[in-house]
Design an enzyme around this catalytic site. Structure first.
Site, PDB file in Angstrom:
ATOM      1  N   ASP A   1      24.823  82.799  68.339  1.00  0.00           N
ATOM      2  CA  ASP A   1      24.618  83.224  66.964  1.00  0.00           C
ATOM      3  C   ASP A   1      25.987  83.496  66.345  1.00  0.00           C
ATOM      4  O   ASP A   1      26.816  84.180  66.946  1.00  0.00           O
ATOM      5  CB  ASP A   1      23.783  84.509  66.949  1.00  0.00           C
ATOM      6  CG  ASP A   1      22.690  84.466  65.914  1.00  0.00           C
ATOM      7  OD1 ASP A   1      23.041  84.322  64.738  1.00  0.00           O
ATOM      8  OD2 ASP A   1      21.504  84.594  66.283  1.00  0.00           O
TER       9      ASP A   1
ATOM     10  N   ASP B   1      24.035  82.653  61.028  1.00  0.00           N
ATOM     11  CA  ASP B   1      23.245  83.662  60.336  1.00  0.00           C
ATOM     12  C   ASP B   1      23.473  83.625  58.820  1.00  0.00           C
ATOM     13  O   ASP B   1      24.628  83.634  58.376  1.00  0.00           O
ATOM     14  CB  ASP B   1      23.689  85.033  60.887  1.00  0.00           C
ATOM     15  CG  ASP B   1      22.763  86.151  60.496  1.00  0.00           C
ATOM     16  OD1 ASP B   1      21.626  86.175  60.974  1.00  0.00           O
ATOM     17  OD2 ASP B   1      23.195  87.025  59.709  1.00  0.00           O
TER      18      ASP B   1
ATOM     19  N   GLU C   1      21.044  79.191  59.171  1.00  0.00           N
ATOM     20  CA  GLU C   1      19.897  79.930  58.619  1.00  0.00           C
ATOM     21  C   GLU C   1      20.115  80.085  57.116  1.00  0.00           C
ATOM     22  O   GLU C   1      21.162  80.572  56.696  1.00  0.00           O
ATOM     23  CB  GLU C   1      19.803  81.306  59.279  1.00  0.00           C
ATOM     24  CG  GLU C   1      18.537  82.042  58.860  1.00  0.00           C
ATOM     25  CD  GLU C   1      18.671  83.557  58.891  1.00  0.00           C
ATOM     26  OE1 GLU C   1      17.627  84.228  58.977  1.00  0.00           O
ATOM     27  OE2 GLU C   1      19.798  84.085  58.811  1.00  0.00           O
TER      28      GLU C   1
ATOM     29  N   HIS D   1      12.867  85.943  65.761  1.00  0.00           N
ATOM     30  CA  HIS D   1      12.930  87.399  65.906  1.00  0.00           C
ATOM     31  C   HIS D   1      12.722  88.161  64.592  1.00  0.00           C
ATOM     32  O   HIS D   1      12.668  89.385  64.607  1.00  0.00           O
ATOM     33  CB  HIS D   1      14.279  87.778  66.516  1.00  0.00           C
ATOM     34  CG  HIS D   1      15.428  87.442  65.598  1.00  0.00           C
ATOM     35  ND1 HIS D   1      15.764  86.142  65.294  1.00  0.00           N
ATOM     36  CD2 HIS D   1      16.270  88.228  64.895  1.00  0.00           C
ATOM     37  CE1 HIS D   1      16.777  86.148  64.437  1.00  0.00           C
ATOM     38  NE2 HIS D   1      17.101  87.405  64.182  1.00  0.00           N
ATOM     39  N   ASP D   2      12.661  87.449  63.466  1.00  0.00           N
ATOM     40  CA  ASP D   2      12.447  88.101  62.170  1.00  0.00           C
ATOM     41  C   ASP D   2      11.027  87.920  61.649  1.00  0.00           C
ATOM     42  O   ASP D   2      10.700  88.426  60.572  1.00  0.00           O
ATOM     43  CB  ASP D   2      13.396  87.492  61.109  1.00  0.00           C
ATOM     44  CG  ASP D   2      14.849  87.780  61.387  1.00  0.00           C
ATOM     45  OD1 ASP D   2      15.149  88.839  61.966  1.00  0.00           O
ATOM     46  OD2 ASP D   2      15.689  86.931  61.014  1.00  0.00           O
TER      47      ASP D   2
HETATM   48  C1  NOJ Z   1      19.206  87.113  59.637  1.00  0.00           C
HETATM   49  C2  NOJ Z   1      18.925  87.578  61.029  1.00  0.00           C
HETATM   50  O1  NOJ Z   1      18.070  86.667  61.650  1.00  0.00           O
HETATM   51  C3  NOJ Z   1      18.333  88.958  60.912  1.00  0.00           C
HETATM   52  O2  NOJ Z   1      17.791  89.427  62.112  1.00  0.00           O
HETATM   53  C4  NOJ Z   1      19.401  89.872  60.371  1.00  0.00           C
HETATM   54  O3  NOJ Z   1      18.854  91.144  60.115  1.00  0.00           O
HETATM   55  C5  NOJ Z   1      20.009  89.335  59.077  1.00  0.00           C
HETATM   56  N1  NOJ Z   1      20.243  87.919  59.093  1.00  0.00           N
HETATM   57  C6  NOJ Z   1      21.333  90.009  58.810  1.00  0.00           C
HETATM   58  O4  NOJ Z   1      22.269  89.582  59.758  1.00  0.00           O
END
Ligand code: NOJ
Length: 560
Positions: free
Chosen positions: A99, A200, A257, A330-331
């Site tokens: 990441d 990210d 992302e 994970h989100d």
């Molecule tokens: C995206 C990540 O996947 C998430 O878990 C994070 O809180 C935010 N970006 C900030 O880094």
């Protein structure tokens, strides 16, 4: 170095290390825990691991707030452990993608400590500092984790920007020295032998320097900062520069992302000729069911909406660019809970969803536990939750007068801790995740849903994933074939073809708990068929007229 685009043939498995496997009994998953499970991943058949952050961090946002990019969080192990993990993965033919979190750092990162120390600090410009406006924050931008995206800093009397938590100050990509430092850090990891980066919120790094604002929506006092900075003015320039300076010199995989990316932008980011990234994660299917208050509304959605989104991306990136394919991470909530049925038809719907996704064109991403059909969780009290986004939102809503009872259903539906409960390895205490006390409570359904049980059952979801992954290695058409949607208006059944050089693969998925009678157009129904995979025992259909069982899915090769 010849580049083979190996990532097009690959299936990626995401590890959220904190919740994967704890090797030393402190209740927190760790790198030796990943090493211990590499054989399991090899058995599943995946090619690449995407490892969520393992860097040194005060853990305000579970590692997405990095204090030191070049050291390992002690809870996770040491740099020696990391090197051993990389070697052991490579020995098994598994690549590791890290990441890369460079939209922001932790406020405890040395750059920020230096930056906030004085207006004349050489690192002042590594972050985004502004003066107050009318006695308050410089703009009305909202952070993704609730409240203003600006934090006042007493020491120098200015505000700094944080699009996430106030412990995650945004970096200033306008500064060429900062960019050079980031590139240097990336090269350091790549020279170690890692196989790429998941980047990210990378489409947020170019901020609109005009400081745009608009009037907030009715009932709100702030406007999401993302709205102004997603795909900002210099984003393509920055990514191309990163490609020139770093990426093109290595045989690696990159995936960005990108909240708020549309298909036209997605094609630009991933078109090989433009030399930016290999793939993006878009959020369009993750937004299904969102309401005016965003993800916390969790309203019903229609299958035709999902089809429209997936089809747009499949077609839009067919010739130029490349798709990433995912149901969860994970989100996000767990795939079976959100898109399938996490009770009676849990395994069946899990297989159906896997078939739909792995049949598409692009690189599939599996999130840890998805391969055994882990589900969302419902803790009875907010005190059991650990995620900063969930807790901040809950507190803000409580402050506005909502009761805990009114708020919990949204958290059950969409909260990020759904994905973060520890992986369920077996039916012993804490699901075999730890011998200590887990940092986040294990989902109570672990006696029923766990890896040991899945491995003991030849018909389990695990072996179905294994077979799908295998198929992607055997069938070139699954990698390169073009996608064509069938039954466009159908609200229950999702069907499509993949076609390449005279060969066609047909994918049919029943998204409901009811039987469905269907027929396919003559051009397809008339062909001879060979089964590739199915989640039903009865495997031969007459495509002119057939009945689908609840959540049935199959893939056929059509012989011309
Ligand atoms: C995206 C990540 O996947 C998430 O878990 C994070 O809180 C935010 N970006 C900030 O880094």
């Amino acid at each position: 170095m010849g580049k083979t685009q190996w990532w097009k043939q690959s299936v990626v498995y995401q590890i959220y290390p904190r919740s994967f496997y704890d090797s030393n009994g402190d209740g927190i998953g760790d790198i030796p825990g990943v090493i211990a499970k590499l054989d399991y991943l090899k058995q599943l058949g995946i090619d690449v691991i995407w490892l969520s952050p393992v860097y040194d961090s005060p853990n305000d946002d579970n590692g997405y707030d990095i204090r030191d990019y070049q050291s390992i969080l002690s809870e996770f192990g040491t740099m020696e452990d990391f090197d051993r993990m990389l070697d052991e993965a490579h020995e098994r033919g598994i690549r590791i993608v890290m990441d890369l979190v460079v939209n922001h750092t932790s406020d405890e990162h040395a750059w920020f400590v230096e930056s906030r120390s004085s207006k004349n600090s050489p690192k002042r410009d590594y972050y985004i500092w502004k003066k107050e406006k009318d006695g308050g924050p410089p703009t009305n931008w909202e952070s993704a984790f609730s409240g203003s995206a600006w934090k006042y800093d007493e020491k120098t009397g200015e505000y700094f920007l944080h699009m996430f938590s106030e412990k995650q100050p945004d970096l200033n990509w306008e500064n060429p020295d900062l960019r050079e430092d980031v590139y240097r850090m990336m090269r350091w990891w790549l020279d170690k032998g890692i196989d790429g980066f998941r980047m990210d919120v990378i489409n947020l790094i170019s901020k609109d320097q005009t400081m745009p604002e608009r009037r907030p929506d009715p009932g709100k006092s702030l406007v999401s900062a993302f709205e102004f900075h997603a795909n900002g003015p210099r984003i393509h320039e920055f990514l191309h520069e990163m490609h020139e300076q770093v990426l093109k010199h290595y045989d690696i995989m990159t995936v960005g992302e990108m909240p708020g990316v549309d298909v036209e932008q997605g094609r630009k980011y991933t078109d090989e000729a433009r030399q930016e990234l290999n793939m993006v994660f878009h959020f369009e299917h993750m937004s299904l069911g969102d309401g005016p208050d965003g993800k916390w509304e969790d309203r019903p959605w229609k299958l035709t909406e999902l089809k429209e989104i997936m089809t747009k991306w499949q077609e839009g990136l067919d010739e130029h660019g490349w798709n990433s394919l995912y149901w969860n991470n994970h989100d996000q909530p767990r795939a079976v809970s959100r898109f399938g049925d996490d009770s009676v038809h849990r395994e069946k719907s899990g297989k159906m969803l896997a078939t739909l996704l792995h049949g598409m064109k692009g690189t599939p991403f599996i999130y840890q536990g998805e391969e055994i059909g882990m589900t969302n969780v419902q803790f009875s009290s907010i005190n059991e939750y650990k995620d900063i986004e969930t807790i901040n939102w809950f507190n803000e809503k409580r402050f506005q007068g909502f009761s805990e009872k009114e708020l919990m259903p949204s958290i059950y539906g969409r909260g990020r801790d759904n994905a973060r409960t520890p992986v369920q390895w077996n039916s012993s205490e804490h699901a075999g995740f730890t011998t200590g006390s887990p940092w986040l409570t294990v989902n109570p359904n672990y006696e029923d849903i766990n890896v040991e049980k899945a491995l003991a059952d030849r018909n389990s979801l695990f072996y179905y994933y294994q077979k799908l992954i295998q198929l992607r290695k055997e069938e070139e058409t699954l990698v390169h074939g073009s996608y064509g949607l069938l039954l466009e208006e159908d609200e229950e059944v999702y069907a499509y073809t993949r076609t390449r050089e005279g060969e066609t693969i047909l994918v049919v998925c029943n998204f409901t708990a009811e039987k469905q009678e269907r027929s396919l157009p003559g051009t397809i129904a008339g062909k001879e068929i060979g089964l590739l995979i199915s989640n039903e025992k009865e495997d031969l259909h007459d495509l002119k007229q057939f009945t689908l069982q609840p959540y049935e899915a199959f893939m056929y090769r059509l012989n011309t």
